[in-house]
Design a protein around this motif. Structure first.
Motif, mmCIF file in Angstrom:
data_model
loop_
_atom_site.group_PDB
_atom_site.id
_atom_site.type_symbol
_atom_site.label_atom_id
_atom_site.label_comp_id
_atom_site.label_asym_id
_atom_site.label_seq_id
_atom_site.Cartn_x
_atom_site.Cartn_y
_atom_site.Cartn_z
ATOM 1 N N THR A 124 1.088 -1.305 0.310
ATOM 2 C CA THR A 124 -0.134 0.091 -0.163
ATOM 3 C C THR A 124 0.543 0.955 0.363
ATOM 4 O OG1 THR A 124 -0.034 0.215 2.315
ATOM 5 C CG2 THR A 124 -2.360 -1.088 1.284
ATOM 6 N N ASP A 125 1.985 1.199 0.846
ATOM 7 C CA ASP A 125 2.929 2.415 1.120
ATOM 8 C C ASP A 125 3.391 2.986 0.069
ATOM 9 O OD1 ASP A 125 4.772 4.965 2.081
ATOM 10 O OD2 ASP A 125 6.172 2.802 1.913
ATOM 11 N N ILE A 126 3.852 1.615 -1.028
ATOM 12 C CA ILE A 126 4.414 1.877 -2.521
ATOM 13 C C ILE A 126 3.918 2.029 -3.657
ATOM 14 C CG2 ILE A 126 5.695 1.276 -4.517
ATOM 15 C CD1 ILE A 126 6.886 1.365 -2.251
ATOM 16 N N ALA A 127 2.346 1.504 -3.253
ATOM 17 C CA ALA A 127 0.771 1.979 -4.581
ATOM 18 C C ALA A 127 1.127 3.819 -4.340
ATOM 19 C CB ALA A 127 -0.128 1.856 -4.234
ATOM 20 N N ILE A 128 0.574 4.223 -2.800
ATOM 21 C CA ILE A 128 0.717 5.316 -2.788
ATOM 22 C C ILE A 128 2.024 6.457 -2.717
ATOM 23 C CG2 ILE A 128 -0.204 7.233 -0.539
ATOM 24 C CD1 ILE A 128 -0.921 5.017 0.736
ATOM 25 N N THR A 129 2.765 6.466 -2.748
ATOM 26 C CA THR A 129 3.771 6.895 -2.826
ATOM 27 C C THR A 129 4.080 7.014 -4.594
ATOM 28 O OG1 THR A 129 5.243 6.163 -1.185
ATOM 29 C CG2 THR A 129 6.576 7.417 -2.954
ATOM 30 N N ALA A 130 3.901 5.905 -5.573
ATOM 31 C CA ALA A 130 3.926 6.369 -7.024
ATOM 32 C C ALA A 130 2.693 6.843 -7.552
ATOM 33 C CB ALA A 130 3.474 4.945 -7.358
ATOM 34 N N ARG A 131 1.038 6.852 -7.073
ATOM 35 C CA ARG A 131 0.829 7.573 -6.936
ATOM 36 C C ARG A 131 0.626 9.125 -6.574
ATOM 37 N NH1 ARG A 131 -4.024 8.776 -3.718
ATOM 38 N NH2 ARG A 131 -3.792 7.003 -2.519
ATOM 39 N N TYR A 132 0.791 9.248 -5.237
ATOM 40 C CA TYR A 132 1.163 10.831 -5.101
ATOM 41 C C TYR A 132 2.602 11.640 -6.259
ATOM 42 C CZ TYR A 132 2.787 14.554 -2.212
ATOM 43 O OH TYR A 132 3.185 16.040 -1.669
ATOM 44 N N TYR A 133 3.358 10.921 -6.285
ATOM 45 C CA TYR A 133 4.834 11.789 -6.586
ATOM 46 C C TYR A 133 4.158 11.611 -8.706
ATOM 47 C CZ TYR A 133 7.269 12.711 -3.188
ATOM 48 O OH TYR A 133 7.881 12.857 -2.195
ATOM 49 N N ALA A 134 3.450 11.276 -9.552
ATOM 50 C CA ALA A 134 2.456 11.064 -10.381
ATOM 51 C C ALA A 134 2.167 11.891 -10.811
ATOM 52 C CB ALA A 134 2.401 9.754 -10.950
ATOM 53 N N ARG A 135 1.095 12.145 -9.626
ATOM 54 C CA ARG A 135 0.416 13.634 -9.851
ATOM 55 C C ARG A 135 0.493 15.113 -9.156
ATOM 56 N NH1 ARG A 135 -5.060 9.514 -9.513
ATOM 57 N NH2 ARG A 135 -5.397 8.446 -11.311
ATOM 58 N N SER A 136 1.740 14.652 -8.522
ATOM 59 C CA SER A 136 2.167 15.830 -7.801
ATOM 60 C C SER A 136 3.703 16.098 -8.617
ATOM 61 C CB SER A 136 2.037 15.156 -6.021
ATOM 62 O OG SER A 136 1.059 15.718 -5.609
#
Length: 532
Positions: A124-136
């Motif tokens: 879950t941590d890596i999914a959240i990290t990938a989504r956050y930086y992809a979209r930020s």
């Protein structure tokens, strides 16, 4: 007060590796290691059973040099790619991680010995990290207009350029979170990455690399080397434009020194001796549940887990009784499902440290309220979740990081004493405050010397708040991961100032005295007008 020695419950002894870890999968991952065809080999063992797990090639300094050469060749094209294109790759990686999570969970358990529920938190941590930086990334990295030297006449813009080739050294305890989690923002910022994951958990890191290439990452932009720090650490430092390191404080000091010598930046997440404060108005049942969740995940092998508990004397006995009772009920085991609460330690060295710390404390007079011993009946590296009281400064674990399922409990008179004792450490990574009054908890949190503080939670609230920075104070490190800091540290800021119409020298036929008087009047006018 509970005085009987309580022993946690047990699950079953470890069994064979899960069927997903096929020889074909391991072979595919091992091929991702940057090493010569005739490289020396090293074998890793499964903590649950002690059986051989993987045969890995060992990289040499020359291999590291070659990796950096390929990284630099690939980085220019990668940096030239639009943020939108890089975003697509990161989001495809996000989807692959979630779709293939069972494979990752099996790998993490096999290599680290943690429970499946703890391994899932990494997914879950890596999914959240990938989504956050992809979209930020577009917002964080895009050009920013800044206030110019002279209103209207000076157009000033801040640009962000990638550092170039980033070295990432990641540890064994959280092999997916620490490996992929630090590489993702570096890649999203347009850098190439040469990474040295810990050998013990290299397959998990290589799995993330494999998925990133499947998601569309160009070849050479992210590479991994395997080897001991004393062998290839110098080559990593020599080739890097920036160093990201997670590990011990002693190693961090050496890396900071070497990075300073090279005049490159570094971000270091190091040791900790994290404290939890239970105030006199805390909900005892909730705080006891929180203590279990804060002290024993991944068998205590977590940088932000709690090792010191300061409990107001007004609630001390009730809290300790509740905490011990919950610890007694924990199920230890080596199972590739969700039945176990506490898994194995990862290495023999870590078992030796935990055993030595507890034995030293008991020999010098500490009392064991729960746990206190190894469990070879479950597997070679299991150690019981352990609660100690009566720990004194002459005991090794009093102020040294144990990094295992061991916590010391201390009564305190009031919140002020709890704060003073929590701050009486050179470390400053994470802390936890438990209270029935949220405003009071936040006020106490602001007085604690720690990079992250959680109110009515152990560590997950701050760690999961990925839009906010995470890192340590004091001997717990420098730099931050997560949030804007987590990606901007991998960039070089550049200021471009375009001066229009007129510069900063007097026009023709205007004396310097007249010019200075005019400038002084203009400055006073801007001050009165509230101009920043």
């Amino acid at each position: 007060m509970v005085t009987d020695h309580a022993r946690p419950s047990s699950a079953v002894r470890g069994s064979a590796l899960p069927p997903s870890l096929t020889p074909a999968l391991v072979k595919r991952l091992v091929r991702r290691v940057t090493a010569a065809a005739n490289a020396a080999r090293v074998t890793t063992d499964a903590p649950y059973t002690g059986d051989p797990l993987a045969d890995l090639p060992v990289s040499t300094p020359a291999d590291v040099e070659g990796a950096f050469a390929r990284a630099r060749a690939a980085q220019g094209e990668w940096a030239a790619m639009s943020v939108r294109e890089r975003k697509k790759i990161l989001l495809r990686f996000h989807d692959l991680v979630l779709a293939r999570q069972d494979e990752a969970l099996d790998l993490m358990q096999a290599e680290s010995g943690k429970t499946r529920r703890d391994a899932f938190l990494e997914v879950t941590d890596i999914a959240i990290t990938a989504r956050y930086y992809a979209r930020s990334a577009a917002r964080l990295l895009g050009p920013k207009r800044r206030r110019g030297a002279v209103p209207v006449l000076t157009r000033t813009t801040e640009l962000r350029h990638p550092k170039g080739a980033v070295a990432v050294v990641s540890p064994w305890n959280y092999p997916l979170s620490m490996a992929a989690g630090d590489a993702i923002p570096a890649l999203m910022a347009g850098n190439a990455v040469v990474q040295k994951p810990d050998t013990q958990t290299a397959l998990t890191a290589l799995w993330a690399l494999d998925l990133m290439y499947e998601a569309g990452l160009p070849f050479g932009v992210w590479q991994m080397v395997i080897g001991r720090g004393e062998s290839i650490g110098g080559a990593l430092m020599a080739g890097a434009d920036y160093m990201m390191f997670t590990g011990s404080t002693a190693s961090g000091r050496r890396i900071a020194r070497d990075a300073g010598e090279r005049l490159i930046g570094s971000s270091l997440e190091l040791g900790g001796k994290n404290a939890m404060l239970v105030l006199d108005d805390a909900d005892i049942d909730r705080a006891a549940d929180g203590a279990v969740a804060a002290c024993f995940p991944s068998a205590g092998q977590l940088c932000v887990s709690i090792e010191r508990l300061y409990v107001d004397e007004a609630v001390h006995d009730r809290f300790v009784a509740a905490f011990v009772a919950r610890t007694e009920k924990l199920r230890m085991g080596a199972s590739y499902d969700y039945s176990a609460d506490v898994g194995s330690l990862t290495t023999q060295a870590q078992l030796n440290t935990v055993t030595a710390h507890v034995d030293d404390a008991v020999t010098k007079g500490a009392t064991v309220l729960a746990g206190g011993g190894a469990r070879p009946d479950l597997g070679p590296l299991f150690y019981e979740p352990t609660i100690l009281t009566g720990v004194t400064p002459d005991m090794t674990l009093y102020d040294n990081e144990t990094f295992g399922p061991v916590v010391s409990v201390y009564p305190v008179r009031d919140a002020d004493e709890a704060i003073d004792r929590a701050n009486a450490t050179p470390y400053g990574l994470n802390a936890s405050v438990w209270t029935g009054d949220g405003a009071r908890g936040r006020a106490v949190a602001a007085r604690l010397h720690a990079g992250t503080v959680n109110v009515n939670e152990g560590f997950a609230a701050a760690w999961g708040s990925i839009d906010a920075p995470m890192g340590g104070m004091g001997e717990s490190g420098i730099g931050r991961r997560h949030g804007a800091d987590g990606i901007l540290k991998y960039t070089e800021p550049q200021t471009v100032a375009h001066q229009r119409v007129h510069g900063f020298t007097p026009p023709a036929r205007v004396s310097h005295r007249t010019w200075n008087l005019a400038m002084t009047a203009a400055l006073m006018a801007m001050r009165k007008a509230g101009v920043r």
